[in-house]
Design an enzyme around this catalytic site. Structure first.
Site, PDB file in Angstrom:
ATOM      1  N   GLU A 280       0.986  -1.189   0.178  1.00  0.00           N
ATOM      2  CA  GLU A 280      -0.027   0.140   0.028  1.00  0.00           C
ATOM      3  C   GLU A 280       0.895   1.278   0.083  1.00  0.00           C
ATOM      4  OE1 GLU A 280      -0.741  -2.541   1.894  1.00  0.00           O
ATOM      5  OE2 GLU A 280      -3.054  -3.441   1.562  1.00  0.00           O
TER       6      GLU A 280
ATOM      7  N   HIS B 227     -10.605  -4.029  11.015  1.00  0.00           N
ATOM      8  CA  HIS B 227     -11.242  -3.778   9.761  1.00  0.00           C
ATOM      9  C   HIS B 227     -12.883  -3.417  10.046  1.00  0.00           C
ATOM     10  CE1 HIS B 227      -8.430  -7.087   8.859  1.00  0.00           C
ATOM     11  NE2 HIS B 227      -8.852  -7.167   7.462  1.00  0.00           N
TER      12      HIS B 227
END
Ligand SMILES: Cc1ncc(C[n+]2csc(CCOP(=O)(O)OP(=O)(O)O)c2C)c(N)n1
Lengths: 324, 327
Positions: free
Chosen positions: B60, B129
């Protein structure tokens, strides 16, 4: 290489426990009894069990989103594991972590991780603590082929190598990072080749052969304990189940998966070898299998019965004092 | 008008902009062959090819910075970060590079980049998450931030964001992807910085964005049965903020209740509450109220997770309190 029979039984028990545990979790998830999502370790059992067999209770591991196998291999109890996966109060994390965050610090299992590549430097830190205290402990970081592409890999391996920390990096190259095949995002066949760039040993091992894994892990542990620094181990394997339970797996064929599983199931490999060499009998294996299955049934029954955490526990463990 | 899901609306926006402008491309994990984990780029690889539908490694920090670099050279990357929870692993390219380039170079640089990231709780996905992190981005000058709640809004705003010459962070909600709504046929663009009054009312202003807009509307429905007429202002765009629409509503109702899923402390709602307090104090008949997520890590256990963020019931209760009404 000769192995003690009790040790062989121990290896089989752990591998079979992982296999049956994962199959059961998959079934319960599809049956709607388990919330969230779960990633299964089926077919990779020999790596966690082989590596942990070379460790003691004093050593540490960091794990991944696919962490159930690492927990069991390091000696965590399946009762509190199952309860955690159900989100129940007697779980290892009191129901607050779930499948992706199981930890058992009492056996040196420093936690699964929902962030891919989040574990490297935690293991490096545990290794730093061991070095500072001269405790002789080692820290193992398990990570996937996909995780090998996080920048944190470079930072962690470099620090561990530069300072000769007692860390071991164990790559589980199961060929897939969710839907992405390993070779589409990497220009080298073997992740272990990267070791050269850090001046440390890099070893490729058959991750479906528990004995091969044990031998490379022992060498890495010995090296780490002697103060010679880290080793990068790449265990080649294959992800048998979907990325997560319920994955439609459109990116590969059932035949491809079956081919790998039939040809190279680590548990079958083990059985063939120990029976072939006359070290254990089929009856020994069957008895272990039955015992593991019983233990899992008990864990499921207990998890079903267990209470959810109470509302009053919502803020507990947020800070050392609890409430914010 | 057609009925589509929020997820389909995102696909349409991306596809239309990629067809319109060859400089637009998408990148992220599992975007190509898989069509993204939420199925938003299905069929893109066949239509646009691998050079414009890039399956990245799990890197990322690297690919987000790469997108910033490509944007500096005039391309229009649309980055997907699979969960907004992972944006902290690539915060440098977002906060220090993309956000600051135009200003620090005295206007030489443009970073026409869009970063899409789903967030939100309610899926039993636990601490890493389930977060709502929009306030991390609204805090950084140089970033624009949108958080639309309906298919029509996300389509119109995402298309505009792609054409915008500044970096725009698009906060999506995992539990909205399957939500259906009406969408206009043909070209559909919504300017950034325009709120939408989703329900007019006289007694109180409910301010919300993303998934909480639907909850605020449900709460307004409950309250209507009790004779309370709530106005629901959907901000849609957090930066730039449509202060005029918000202020007009509060001046009319004299009461503001801000609803956010993100944890209360330091959330974007705190910024709104402060602005309303500073600018509209004389119009207020009651203190500004926040109905927000609790200051806690998102717990896995369903029994606990449901306590941690607002729902129509808790929103309605908050409004009653602001109005001094008994349920
Ligand atoms: C930083 C980060 N990026 C993306 C994800 C989403 N994600 C979860 S698992 C996974 C694939 C991991 O592949 P690999 O490291 O090979 O492990 P495997 O699943 O094969 O065991 C991805 C992309 C994540 N959890 N964290």
């Amino acid at each position: 290489m000769e192995y003690e029979r009790d040790f062989l039984r121990h290896l089989y028990r752990r591998m079979v426990t992982i296999r049956l545990f994962e199959e059961k979790v998959g079934e319960l998830f599809l049956g709607g009894e388990i919330p969230g999502f779960v990633h299964l370790y089926v077919g990779e059992e020999a790596i966690a069990v082989g590596v942990c067999a070379a460790l003691t209770d004093k050593d540490y591991i960091t794990s991944t989103h696919r962490g159930h196998g690492h927990c069991i291999a390091k000696g965590a109890q399946i009762g509190p594991m199952m309860a955690e996966i159900f989100g129940k109060k007697p779980g290892y994390c009191k129901g607050k972590g779930g499948s992706m965050h199981i930890a058992d610090f009492s056996v040196g299992m420093l936690g699964a991780n929902g962030v891919v590549g989040g574990g490297y430097n935690l293991a490096v830190g545990a290794a730093l603590a061991a070095q500072m205290r001269k405790s002789g402990e080692v820290a193992v970081c398990f990570f996937g082929d996909g995780a090998s592409n996080r920048g944190t890999f470079h930072e962690g391996v470099n620090m561990a190598a530069a300072w000769k920390l007692p860390a071991i990096f164990v790559n589980e190259n199961n060929q897939w990072a969710s839907t992405t095949p390993y070779r589409t995002t990497n220009n080298i066949e073997d992740i272990a080749d990267r070791a050269k760039g850090y001046g440390i040993p890099g070893v490729v091992v058959d991750g479906n052969d528990v004995f091969a894994v044990i031998e490379v892990a022992k060498a890495a542990v010995a090296r780490a304990r002697e103060g010679l620094g880290p080793t990068l181990i790449e265990a080649k394997t294959y992800r048998i189940k979907g990325h997560f339970v319920g994955d439609p797996e459109k990116y590969r064929t059932k035949e491809e998966v079956q081919k790998h599983f039939t040809a190279n199931d680590p548990i079958k490999n083990f059985a063939q070898k120990v029976i072939g060499a006359g070290w254990l009998k089929q009856a020994d294996l069957d008895a272990i299998h039955a015992e593991a299955a019983r233990e899992i049934e008990q864990a499921v029954a207990a998890a079903r019965q267990a209470p959810y955490p109470d509302d009053s526990e919502l803020y507990a463990d947020l800070y050392v004092e609890g409430v914010s | 008008m057609r009925t589509v899901t929020y997820g389909q609306a995102i696909s349409e926006a991306l596809r239309e902009e990629m067809r319109r402008d060859p400089a637009v491309f998408v990148l992220g994990e599992d975007m190509g062959v898989m069509g993204s984990v939420f199925g938003l780029t299905k069929g893109f690889l066949a239509e646009f090819g691998a050079s414009r539908v890039i399956d990245t490694p799990i890197s990322e920090a690297g690919f987000t910075a790469m997108a910033v670099g490509a944007a500096l050279r005039g391309l229009r990357p649309v980055v997907e970060i699979m969960y907004v929870d992972f944006t902290p692993v690539c915060f440098d390219p977002i906060a220090n590079q993309a956000a600051k380039m135009r200003y620090m170079t005295g206007g030489q640089a443009a970073v026409p980049l869009v970063l899409r990231a789903p967030g939100g709780a309610g899926r039993r996905n636990a601490g890493q998450h389930s977060q709502s992190l929009e306030a991390l981005f609204t805090h950084i000058p140089g970033l624009k931030v949108i958080a639309p709640s309906t298919p029509a809004d996300i389509k119109g705003l995402l298309k505009t964001a792609i054409r915008d010459d500044d970096p725009v962070v698009c906060i999506e909600h995992k539990l909205l992807y399957a939500a259906k709504g009406q969408i206009p046929d043909g070209e559909h663009l919504i300017p950034l910085g325009r709120a939408d009054v989703k329900r007019p009312g006289r007694d109180v202003t409910l301010v919300a964005w993303s998934r909480q807009v639907g909850f605020a509307l449900e709460a307004a429905g409950i309250l209507a049965g009790e004779g309370i007429d709530a106005e629901v202002v959907d901000l849609r765009s957090l930066v730039p903020l449509d202060w005029d629409t918000l202020a007009a509503s509060v001046r009319k109702t004299h009461r503001a209740v801000i609803v956010q899923e993100a944890v209360r402390r330091g959330g974007y709602g705190a910024e709104l509450a402060a602005q309303i307090g500073e600018e509209l104090f004389d119009s207020l008949d009651a203190p500004v109220k926040r109905i927000a997520g609790l200051n806690v890590v998102s717990p896995f256990s369903p029994a606990l997770e449901d306590l941690t963020y607002p729902n129509p019931g808790t929103i309605a209760a908050g409004v009653r309190e602001t109005l001094g009404r008994q349920p």
